[in-house]
Design an enzyme around this catalytic site. Structure first.
Site, PDB file in Angstrom:
ATOM      1  N   ASP A 107     -10.504   0.888  -1.581  1.00 30.16           N
ATOM      2  CA  ASP A 107      -9.389   0.019  -1.238  1.00 30.16           C
ATOM      3  C   ASP A 107      -9.195  -1.072  -2.290  1.00 30.16           C
ATOM      4  O   ASP A 107     -10.016  -1.245  -3.191  1.00 30.16           O
ATOM      5  CB  ASP A 107      -9.543  -0.565   0.165  1.00 30.16           C
ATOM      6  CG  ASP A 107     -10.738  -1.486   0.294  1.00 30.16           C
ATOM      7  OD1 ASP A 107     -10.860  -2.429  -0.515  1.00 30.16           O
ATOM      8  OD2 ASP A 107     -11.560  -1.288   1.216  1.00 30.16           O
ATOM      9  N   ARG A 108      -8.110  -1.796  -2.172  1.00 30.40           N
ATOM     10  CA  ARG A 108      -7.686  -2.732  -3.216  1.00 30.40           C
ATOM     11  C   ARG A 108      -8.766  -3.764  -3.558  1.00 30.40           C
ATOM     12  O   ARG A 108      -8.965  -4.090  -4.735  1.00 30.40           O
ATOM     13  CB  ARG A 108      -6.406  -3.451  -2.773  1.00 30.40           C
ATOM     14  CG  ARG A 108      -5.814  -4.357  -3.835  1.00 30.40           C
ATOM     15  CD  ARG A 108      -4.521  -4.970  -3.350  1.00 30.40           C
ATOM     16  NE  ARG A 108      -3.891  -5.798  -4.374  1.00 30.40           N
ATOM     17  CZ  ARG A 108      -2.762  -6.467  -4.198  1.00 30.40           C
ATOM     18  NH1 ARG A 108      -2.117  -6.385  -3.038  1.00 30.40           N
ATOM     19  NH2 ARG A 108      -2.264  -7.201  -5.170  1.00 30.40           N
TER      20      ARG A 108
END
Length: 261
Positions: A107-108
């Site tokens: 994820d980011r």
């Protein structure tokens, strides 16, 4: 040329992994000769016109396969492009002369080891739900972890309505207001570690993937990439064979157990 499943054609063209290709087909983004494709459809890439999101794809004969290790930094999303203008991991490997797709996700706000390739079979070998490639993470959580929380994380907690599989966890460092953990998972649900920690009252301050199966991130710096070595490729294939053998052994034991009842 004989007809091939669309998922494989899309993956071999470097558009996406096979699993992502299935999602594209289900969303109606894949057309074969102008007709909307369905899961299970096959095509002949040498004769049929295949488009994905309006872009025609063609397989290049004897195209070189790339197997890339990237140290994904924080702030990058694991996708090929983003309409919102956010930074994408593909920007970090633009000098590779092939269209690469990511093998699995981070994820980011997570960082660390991300594999990228244009080989659909390689990606499928690692990401298929039945494979259970172990992934190792270094996770900093707040506040300090208790023994009760460790026990719950190790044995399994409820994530998105179902229990997570047991995880191998060891404490690397324990301080007054935080703990650094090494967590090894054999399943890879969306934002799983963050949700597991949240379920027991912990906040993830930093999450870094350090290994996928036998391949380790090592000293590769954030934002940098390199091709996997021949030895690393051999290690991955050997690891996969061991997982397949273990799975077959469990199937045989299950059959024997049912017959003995």
């Amino acid at each position: 040329m004989e007809k091939i499943r669309l998922q494989k054609i899309i993956a071999d063209a470097g558009i996406s992994s096979r699993r992502k290709a299935e999602e594209l087909i289900q969303k109606g983004a894949v057309l074969v000769n102008g007709n909307r494709a369905k899961i299970g459809d096959k095509a002949d890439p040498s004769k049929d016109k295949i488009t994905v999101a309006g872009r025609e794809i063609k397989l290049q004969a004897n195209a070189k396969k790339y197997y890339i290790m990237l140290h994904k930094p924080r702030g990058y999303i694991t996708t090929a492009s983003d309409e919102g203008g956010r930074k994408c991991v593909t920007e970090l490997v633009e000098e590779v002369p092939a269209r690469l797709f990511h093998v699995g996700r981070l994820d980011r706000e997570s960082e660390g080891l991300l594999l990228m390739t244009n080989d659909g079979d390689f990606a499928n070998m690692i990401t298929h739900p039945s494979t259970h490639f172990a992934k190792t993470y270094k996770v900093t959580v707040r506040p300090r972890v208790t023994e009760e929380q460790l026990t719950k994380l190790t044995t399994g907690v409820i994530v998105d309505g179902r229990e997570s599989q047991p995880a191998a966890i060891r404490v690397i460092k324990s301080e007054q207001d935080r703990t650094v953990l090494e967590i090894v998972l054999e399943e890879g649900r969306n934002r799983q570690i963050r949700k597991m920690c949240e379920a027991v009252g912990l906040e993830v301050a930093r999450l870094k993937r350090t290994a996928i199966g036998p391949v380790k991130l090592g000293m590769l710096q954030p934002g940098k990439w390199r091709e996997l070595t021949n030895e690393e490729m051999r290690m991955i294939k050997t690891y996969h064979k061991k997982l397949e053998a273990k799975k077959e052994h469990e199937r045989q034991n299950s059959k024997t157990g049912r017959r003995n009842k």
